[in-house]
Structure formats: structure tokens, C-alpha cells
Design a protein around this motif. Structure first.
Motif, mmCIF file in Angstrom:
data_model
loop_
_atom_site.group_PDB
_atom_site.id
_atom_site.type_symbol
_atom_site.label_atom_id
_atom_site.label_comp_id
_atom_site.label_asym_id
_atom_site.label_seq_id
_atom_site.Cartn_x
_atom_site.Cartn_y
_atom_site.Cartn_z
ATOM 1 N N GLY B 97 0.778 -1.102 0.049
ATOM 2 C CA GLY B 97 0.018 0.124 0.066
ATOM 3 C C GLY B 97 0.862 1.018 0.029
ATOM 4 N N LEU B 98 1.637 1.262 0.987
ATOM 5 C CA LEU B 98 2.551 2.495 0.822
ATOM 6 C C LEU B 98 3.568 2.616 -0.316
ATOM 7 C CD1 LEU B 98 4.062 2.236 4.537
ATOM 8 C CD2 LEU B 98 2.685 4.255 3.546
ATOM 9 N N ALA B 99 3.892 1.495 -0.930
ATOM 10 C CA ALA B 99 4.891 1.663 -2.027
ATOM 11 C C ALA B 99 3.958 2.098 -3.308
ATOM 12 C CB ALA B 99 5.481 0.505 -2.403
ATOM 13 N N ILE B 100 2.699 1.607 -3.208
ATOM 14 C CA ILE B 100 1.951 2.097 -4.459
ATOM 15 C C ILE B 100 1.434 3.463 -4.381
ATOM 16 C CG2 ILE B 100 -0.354 1.477 -5.538
ATOM 17 C CD1 ILE B 100 0.103 -1.392 -4.815
ATOM 18 N N GLY B 101 1.224 3.833 -3.142
ATOM 19 C CA GLY B 101 0.522 5.190 -3.054
ATOM 20 C C GLY B 101 1.708 6.231 -3.245
ATOM 21 N N LEU B 102 2.845 5.938 -2.607
ATOM 22 C CA LEU B 102 3.979 6.816 -2.664
ATOM 23 C C LEU B 102 4.958 6.861 -3.841
ATOM 24 C CD1 LEU B 102 4.728 9.084 -0.684
ATOM 25 C CD2 LEU B 102 6.445 7.415 0.248
ATOM 26 N N LEU B 103 5.055 5.681 -4.469
ATOM 27 C CA LEU B 103 6.191 5.650 -5.564
ATOM 28 C C LEU B 103 5.482 5.406 -6.932
ATOM 29 C CD1 LEU B 103 8.480 3.086 -3.877
ATOM 30 C CD2 LEU B 103 8.655 5.578 -3.743
ATOM 31 N N PRO B 104 5.452 6.565 -7.774
ATOM 32 C CA PRO B 104 4.829 6.489 -9.069
ATOM 33 C C PRO B 104 5.370 5.306 -10.006
ATOM 34 C CG PRO B 104 5.870 8.795 -8.683
ATOM 35 C CD PRO B 104 6.452 7.821 -7.539
ATOM 36 N N MET B 105 6.383 5.001 -9.849
ATOM 37 C CA MET B 105 6.818 3.519 -10.598
ATOM 38 C C MET B 105 6.273 2.386 -10.097
ATOM 39 S SD MET B 105 8.832 4.536 -13.222
ATOM 40 C CE MET B 105 10.075 3.132 -13.477
ATOM 41 N N VAL B 106 6.267 2.180 -8.914
ATOM 42 C CA VAL B 106 5.537 0.877 -8.351
ATOM 43 C C VAL B 106 4.019 0.842 -8.541
ATOM 44 C CG1 VAL B 106 5.009 -0.386 -6.261
ATOM 45 C CG2 VAL B 106 7.453 0.665 -6.545
ATOM 46 N N ASN B 107 3.362 2.222 -8.359
ATOM 47 C CA ASN B 107 2.176 2.788 -8.767
ATOM 48 C C ASN B 107 1.861 1.891 -10.074
ATOM 49 O OD1 ASN B 107 -0.291 3.982 -9.855
ATOM 50 N ND2 ASN B 107 -0.390 4.529 -7.680
ATOM 51 N N ALA B 108 2.556 2.338 -11.184
ATOM 52 C CA ALA B 108 2.613 1.987 -12.642
ATOM 53 C C ALA B 108 2.466 0.486 -12.669
ATOM 54 C CB ALA B 108 3.546 2.645 -13.449
ATOM 55 N N LEU B 109 3.414 -0.100 -11.882
ATOM 56 C CA LEU B 109 3.730 -1.515 -12.135
ATOM 57 C C LEU B 109 2.726 -2.361 -11.380
ATOM 58 C CD1 LEU B 109 5.752 -3.587 -12.933
ATOM 59 C CD2 LEU B 109 6.612 -3.661 -10.641
ATOM 60 N N LEU B 110 2.158 -1.889 -10.417
ATOM 61 C CA LEU B 110 1.284 -2.743 -9.264
ATOM 62 C C LEU B 110 -0.126 -2.434 -9.031
ATOM 63 C CD1 LEU B 110 3.802 -3.952 -6.528
ATOM 64 C CD2 LEU B 110 3.105 -5.158 -8.678
ATOM 65 N N ALA B 111 -0.409 -1.133 -9.545
ATOM 66 C CA ALA B 111 -1.869 -0.511 -9.075
ATOM 67 C C ALA B 111 -2.777 -1.482 -9.775
ATOM 68 C CB ALA B 111 -2.065 0.775 -9.293
ATOM 69 N N PRO B 112 -2.768 -1.677 -11.232
ATOM 70 C CA PRO B 112 -3.801 -2.202 -12.065
ATOM 71 C C PRO B 112 -3.863 -3.719 -11.522
ATOM 72 C CG PRO B 112 -2.265 -1.287 -13.430
ATOM 73 C CD PRO B 112 -1.686 -0.988 -12.171
ATOM 74 N N VAL B 148 -8.512 -10.520 2.673
ATOM 75 C CA VAL B 148 -8.522 -9.138 3.269
ATOM 76 C C VAL B 148 -7.498 -8.160 2.538
ATOM 77 C CG1 VAL B 148 -8.233 -7.982 5.458
ATOM 78 C CG2 VAL B 148 -9.302 -10.174 5.506
ATOM 79 N N ALA B 149 -6.289 -8.984 2.371
ATOM 80 C CA ALA B 149 -5.212 -7.842 2.011
ATOM 81 C C ALA B 149 -5.473 -6.798 0.766
ATOM 82 C CB ALA B 149 -3.869 -8.959 1.505
ATOM 83 N N PRO B 150 -5.942 -7.482 -0.472
ATOM 84 C CA PRO B 150 -6.229 -6.725 -1.648
ATOM 85 C C PRO B 150 -6.840 -5.265 -1.111
ATOM 86 C CG PRO B 150 -6.865 -8.639 -2.004
ATOM 87 C CD PRO B 150 -6.743 -8.925 -0.691
ATOM 88 N N CYS B 151 -8.148 -5.140 -0.134
ATOM 89 C CA CYS B 151 -8.742 -4.210 0.153
ATOM 90 C C CYS B 151 -7.962 -3.202 0.900
ATOM 91 C CB CYS B 151 -10.001 -4.448 0.715
ATOM 92 S SG CYS B 151 -11.437 -4.962 -0.465
ATOM 93 N N LEU B 152 -7.163 -3.756 1.888
ATOM 94 C CA LEU B 152 -6.276 -3.103 2.687
ATOM 95 C C LEU B 152 -5.301 -2.656 1.693
ATOM 96 C CD1 LEU B 152 -5.770 -4.907 5.994
ATOM 97 C CD2 LEU B 152 -7.495 -3.344 5.482
ATOM 98 N N VAL B 153 -4.756 -3.106 0.956
ATOM 99 C CA VAL B 153 -3.592 -2.429 0.057
ATOM 100 C C VAL B 153 -4.309 -1.313 -0.864
ATOM 101 C CG1 VAL B 153 -2.247 -2.901 -2.057
ATOM 102 C CG2 VAL B 153 -2.328 -4.493 -0.243
ATOM 103 N N ARG B 154 -5.438 -1.516 -1.236
ATOM 104 C CA ARG B 154 -5.944 -0.411 -2.255
ATOM 105 C C ARG B 154 -6.168 0.540 -1.310
ATOM 106 N NH1 ARG B 154 -10.924 -2.291 -5.891
ATOM 107 N NH2 ARG B 154 -10.454 -0.264 -6.982
ATOM 108 N N ASP B 155 -6.841 0.429 -0.240
ATOM 109 C CA ASP B 155 -7.378 1.435 0.565
ATOM 110 C C ASP B 155 -6.159 2.244 1.148
ATOM 111 O OD1 ASP B 155 -9.709 2.642 1.743
ATOM 112 O OD2 ASP B 155 -8.890 2.330 3.671
ATOM 113 N N LEU B 156 -4.881 1.786 1.597
ATOM 114 C CA LEU B 156 -4.007 2.531 2.011
ATOM 115 C C LEU B 156 -3.260 3.149 0.877
ATOM 116 C CD1 LEU B 156 -2.745 2.230 4.791
ATOM 117 C CD2 LEU B 156 -0.995 0.803 4.012
ATOM 118 N N ALA B 157 -3.019 2.567 -0.397
ATOM 119 C CA ALA B 157 -2.596 3.195 -1.508
ATOM 120 C C ALA B 157 -3.269 4.532 -1.688
ATOM 121 C CB ALA B 157 -2.387 2.291 -2.717
#
Ligand code: ADP
Ligand code: MG
Lengths: 269, 273
Positions: B97-112, B148-157
């Protein structure tokens, strides 16, 4: 003290030229006020100086060296909003700069180094009139106090250049004049170079050693996309950095709250 | 006549809150008594005494065969699975969650990918988990994590991504590295949000726990309920359901109070100033 040199800078977003042909020399220790109509690109200009964005064309030099292309501790900033961290106390906000510099891994100080950093932070808080509020959270402060905090937080890192984006725009007039006095004193004592965006001409001439006007020379609807704003006036205000100069009453007690000048807490969401 | 939207409960708050509970209990009592009068062997709505004796049997007397107190060993087994599952989900949420929310490269890689993964119905994966991890503890815990994890990850991101850009820039002007922005700016502001979304995730976590236990287990609250169902033992099922509900409610309350205490700034500290 540091000089800025902006050479033929253009800034273009997809399909829209925002700034063009910006040339500006800012001497070390100057206090430059930038004014201009809303939406003409003042914030964009400040973002360029901050390194938050890169100019499409042209170059920006800091003390003769190219400006790094990301924000760093040599350039402090105070925005109109969101400049302080809501999860840190007043003291924690001011400590942060020292902690980040000294503890790369944990970002926190302990023991004697922490006590030394706290002493330095308290001295600065006293200077901006927030000594009594050090345990409060930003949401518990008035808008004026939040901006004082933001100034203290930026200054603890001893930046070479301080960038201010309409920092006092949301404050009541009474509070604003108090914070102007504080601003002028901090600038004189610390010798930092300041670039401040404002929409208040009186503020610009009261504080600035130089007032720069940004405006579009062509402003017909069909020309808006193709022509950006540029510097239309660059006015030198004769004011030397002398400690005993004009207008100071000698006493400055900014924490005083006068019921007619109430400044209610800014709502944060 | 004042508008309904302006009428406050005042001293009536507690009586009002209790009223529906009392009504439900009363309704149950009447139903149980009526059915009992008609058929003394009725199992569907057991009277209170039957439930009390069932609790006595399972919670206060050791099992003849194993010497265990069934009620407590069930509770222990279930809570252990729940704790490990939720712990795993929180760890995953913090890292990703933190990595996807904060790092644009990780966001591009993992958010979808995260979005797609969160659309998979976890129960549909349960057979796969059983095949891969066997019928033991691991597959039950993994089901909770997966659910449970996917929702937590998305919400945190999302929460980290919504931090004002000004804050991130400001931190850099104070000399913060990426790691320091994460540690001192993003993480502390994400934690209250993580607790909020964890509270909402308690319901699904229990759902996955009970489901996994119902299908394959040797103990656990869900296992017991589905086991005694064969004997129509409503006198055991109802106290178990009440107990599960109470556990979930207590966890929710505990999380809320921890958040209020530890993250005072996130709970309107301004109103006291
Ligand atoms: N990131 C961006 N992308 C596209 N256009 C932008 C962006 N930032 C600013 N602009 C445009 O640049 C112009 C100037 O904006 P800004 O610098 O915020 O003006 P000011 O601060 O003087 O009110 C506006 O027309 C705005 O729409
Ligand atoms: Mg602006």
C-alpha cells in the motif's frame, strides 16, 4: 545568501504555453515579490524555482550552478496551505528538518542530540511567537500561527533560498500585518534570499526589495493557449538590509490575540 | 413542530440503543415459549436454560475424550487463525500500500494488478488453496490473507496517494529522502486509515475464517457450528454465534479506541484547542 539567475525560461504544458521569455537576476539576499493576475503562472514559476518541475526551455542557476531538478534542503518553501504536517506537534514539525538531516535511517533523534535539536527548535519557535504552543497539533492553531510554524519549520534547515506562495493570502488583515513585521525581521536577521508570490500589491511593496510583475501581453481568448505570461515590470524598491531601518516598533509580540483581529482555526480536511 | 433532523436523543440515547435488543430478546422468548408449549422436544428455538446448559457443557466441563474445554479450545484455535491471517494481510498492506501510494513507478507496475486481484472472489480460490497448501492450518490462514489484503492494500495506497503534493514537496525541502518521506510522513498518516479499513475488514475476515473452518478443520468456532448442525443443536449454535459477534464487536471497539488514543491528531484534536 544566494543569487538566482533565470535565463530565458519557457514553461509549456501540453498545448498551453504558461510562461515565456522569463529573464530575471535575483541578487543574493534580495526579497523579490512576484505579483500578477490570478492564473498567470506565478505558482508555476515558483514550482520551477523549487525544482518541482523542469522548464521546457531555458535554465535556472543557483549561485552559478544549475538548479537541481528536484526539491532539496537548499530551497525552503511555505505554501498557502498544507505546509505543516498534521500528524506532528508544533515542536515535532520544527524538529523534523534537524532529525531528517542527522538520522538518515530512522529520521529520529534520541538522547543528547535530540535535546540539542529541541533547544534549537525552541529558540526558533520563541522567535516566531509559538513558544507556548509547542505541544499543540497544527489543527489546533489559527491560520496565522500555522504559517508562523511553517516559516520556523522551513528556516531551521537554513535554506539558501526561501520560496513563499501566497503565504499570507488567507489571513485576516490584522494578523497579516503582524506576520509581515515578523517576516521582515526574519529576512533581515537570517540573510536568506526570498522569492514571494502574492496577490497583494501593498504586501509586495512593503516587504520586497524588488517587485516583479508577471502578466500576459496578449490576452485575447484565441491567443491564450499560444502566448504565456512574461515579466512586464521589474521594479527596484530601494531598501537596504539594515537592522535599524524604518517602521519597526521595536516590540513584536505576535502571539497576542486581539478580539477584533480574531483568526479562527483553519479547518483541515 | 421542530424538524425531525433537529431533534436530538439527549438522555434517551441509551434507552433507545437498548430498546431493539430488548425487543428482539422478548420476541425470541415468546417464540421459544410458544414452540416449547406445543412440542417439548422442539430444537429450533431452544429456551434460555437450554443454551445456558449448553455453554456450561462446552465451556465449563472438560471433554470426556480429550479433557479439553471445547468452547475455549475452539475460540483459541479460531482467534489464532484470525490473528495470523490479519497480521499477514496488514504486513502486505503496509509494504505494498505504501509503495503503490508513494512511488509512481511501483504504482504504474502494481496498481492495475491490485485492482484486478481484489475482484477475485476469495471463496472461489479456496479449492485452489486446499490443493496447494493442503487441508491444514495454512490454507485457512491464507484464505483470510487473500480475502482481506487486496482491499487493505488499495485503501492504503489511495490514502497515501491523497496526501497533499505540498506535503511531499515540503518534506523534500527539509532534506527528506524517499525512505524518510515514507517513514516520517506517509506511514504515520496512513496508520489511522489502516486501522479504519481494518475495522471494516473484520467482518470479511470472520466470514473467511468460518467458511474455511466449516469446510475443513478439527476445531474452531466455525467447525463446531457446522458440526453440531447435524444434530440441530441450536442450543450450541446460538451461543456460539453470539460469542463470535461479541468477539468481533470487541475487536472493533478496541481498534477504534487504540486509534483515538495513539493518533489523537487524526481525531479532531482541533476541537479541544
Ligand atoms: N500541471 C499542470 N498541467 C497543465 N496546466 C497547468 C498545470 N499547472 C498549471 N497549469 C496552468 O498554468 C496556468 C497558471 O497556473 P498557476 O501557475 O497556478 O497560476 P497562478 O499561481 O498565477 O494563479 C493556469 O492556466 C493553469 O491551468
Ligand atoms: Mg497560485
Amino acid at each position: 545568501m544566494s543569487a538566482l539567475s533565470i535565463r530565458n525560461v519557457w514553461m509549456e504544458y501540453t498545448g498551453q504555453i504558461v510562461l515565456e521569455r522569463i529573464n530575471l537576476e535575483i541578487e543574493s539576499g534580495a526579497f523579490v515579490a512576484i505579483v500578477g493576475p490570478s492564473g498567470c503562472g506565478k505558482t508555476t514559476f515558483l514550482r520551477l524555482l523549487l525544482g518541482q518541475e523542469r522548464p521546457t526551455r531555458g535554465s535556472i542557476m543557483l549561485d552559478g550552478a544549475p538548479m537541481p531538478d528536484e526539491p532539496g534542503p537548499d530551497r525552503g518553501v511555505v505554501f498557502q496551505r498544507y505546509s505543516v504536517f498534521p500528524h506532528l506537534t508544533v515542536l515535532g514539525n520544527v524538529l523534523l528538518g534537524a532529525e531528517l538531516a542527522a538520522a538518515p535511517l530512522l529520521g529520529r533523534l534520541f538522547g543528547a542530540p535530540r535535546r540539542r535539536a529541541i533547544d534549537a527548535a525552541r529558540a526558533l519557535l520563541a522567535e516566531v511567537g509559538l513558544a507556548e504552543s509547542e505541544q499543540k497539533y497544527p489543527a489546533q492553531l489559527s491560520g496565522g500561527m500555522q504559517q508562523r510554524l511553517a516559516l520556523a519549520q522551513a528556516l531551521i534547515c537554513k535554506p539558501r533560498v526561501l520560496l513563499l506562495d501566497e503565504p499570507f493570502g488567507a489571513l485576516d488583515p490584522g494578523i497579516r500585518s503582524e506576520i509581515h513585521t515578523l517576516m521582515r525581521r526574519l529576512w533581515r536577521e537570517r540573510g536568506v534570499t526570498i522569492v514571494m508570490v502574492t496577490h497583494d500589491l501593498r504586501e509586495a511593496f512593503f516587504l520586497g526589495t524588488r517587485v516583479v510583475v508577471l502578466d500576459r501581453l496578449r490576452n485575447r481568448p484565441e491567443e491564450r493557449q499560444r502566448y504565456g505570461a512574461t515579466i512586464t515590470q521589474n521594479i527596484e524598491v530601494h531598501r537596504r538590509r539594515t537592522p535599524d531601518a524604518d517602521l519597526e516598533s521595536g516590540r513584536d509580540d505576535p502571539a497576542r490575540m486581539d478580539p477584533t483581529r480574531r483568526d479562527d482555526p483553519v479547518r483541515q480536511n | 413542530m421542530r424538524r425531525l433532523i433537529n431533534i436530538q436523543p439527549g438522555w434517551l440515547r441509551w434507552p433507545l440503543a437498548l430498546l431493539p435488543f430488548v425487543l428482539l430478546a422478548l420476541l425470541y422468548g415468546i417464540g421459544a415459549t410458544l414452540r416449547h408449549a406445543e412440542n417439548p422436544d422442539d430444537k429450533v428455538l431452544p429456551p434460555l436454560v437450554a443454551m445456558v446448559s449448553a455453554v456450561e457443557r462446552t465451556a465449563l466441563t472438560p471433554d470426556k475424550r480429550t479433557g479439553e474445554y471445547v468452547f475455549w479450545s475452539d475460540t483459541g484455535a479460531s482467534l489464532q487463525r484470525l490473528a495470523i491471517g490479519i497480521g499477514g494481510a496488514v504486513a502486505i498492506a503496509l509494504v505494498f500500500g505504501l509503495a503503490i501510494g508513494l512511488l509512481p513507478m511501483v504504482n504504474a507496475l502494481l496498481a492495475p494488478l491490485t485492482t484486478v486481484l481484489s475482484m477475485i472472489p476469495p471463496m472461489a480460490l479456496l479449492p485452489i488453496l486446499f490443493i496447494i497448501f493442503g487441508l491444514g492450518e495454512l490454507s485457512k490462514v491464507v484464505l483470510i490473507v487473500v480475502g482481506v489484503a487486496p482491499c487493505l492494500v488499495r485503501d492504503l495506497a489511495l490514502a497515501v496517494g491523497k496526501l497533499p503534493r505540498e506535503q511531499i514537496v515540503k518534506a523534500q525541502t527539509l532534506g527528506a529522502s524517499t525512505w524518510q518521506v515514507l517513514l516520517r510522513i506517509a506511514l504515520p498518516q496512513a496508520l489511522p486509515r489502516l486501522i479504519e479499513s481494518l475495522r471494516l475488514a473484520l467482518g470479511p475476515a470472520f466470514l473467511f475464517l468460518i467458511s474455511a473452518e466449516a469446510i475443513s478443520a478439527e476445531n474452531g468456532l466455525g467447525y463446531r457450528i457446522f458440526l453440531v448442525r447435524r444434530y440441530l443443536a441450536m442450543d450450541v449454535i446460538l451461543p456460539y454465534v453470539a460469542w463470535i459477534t461479541l468477539l468481533a464487536y470487541l475487536m472493533d471497539t478496541a481498534l477504534a479506541s487504540i486509534s483515538r488514543r495513539v493518533f489523537r491528531w487524526a481525531h479532531g484534536a482541533g476541537h479541544q484547542g
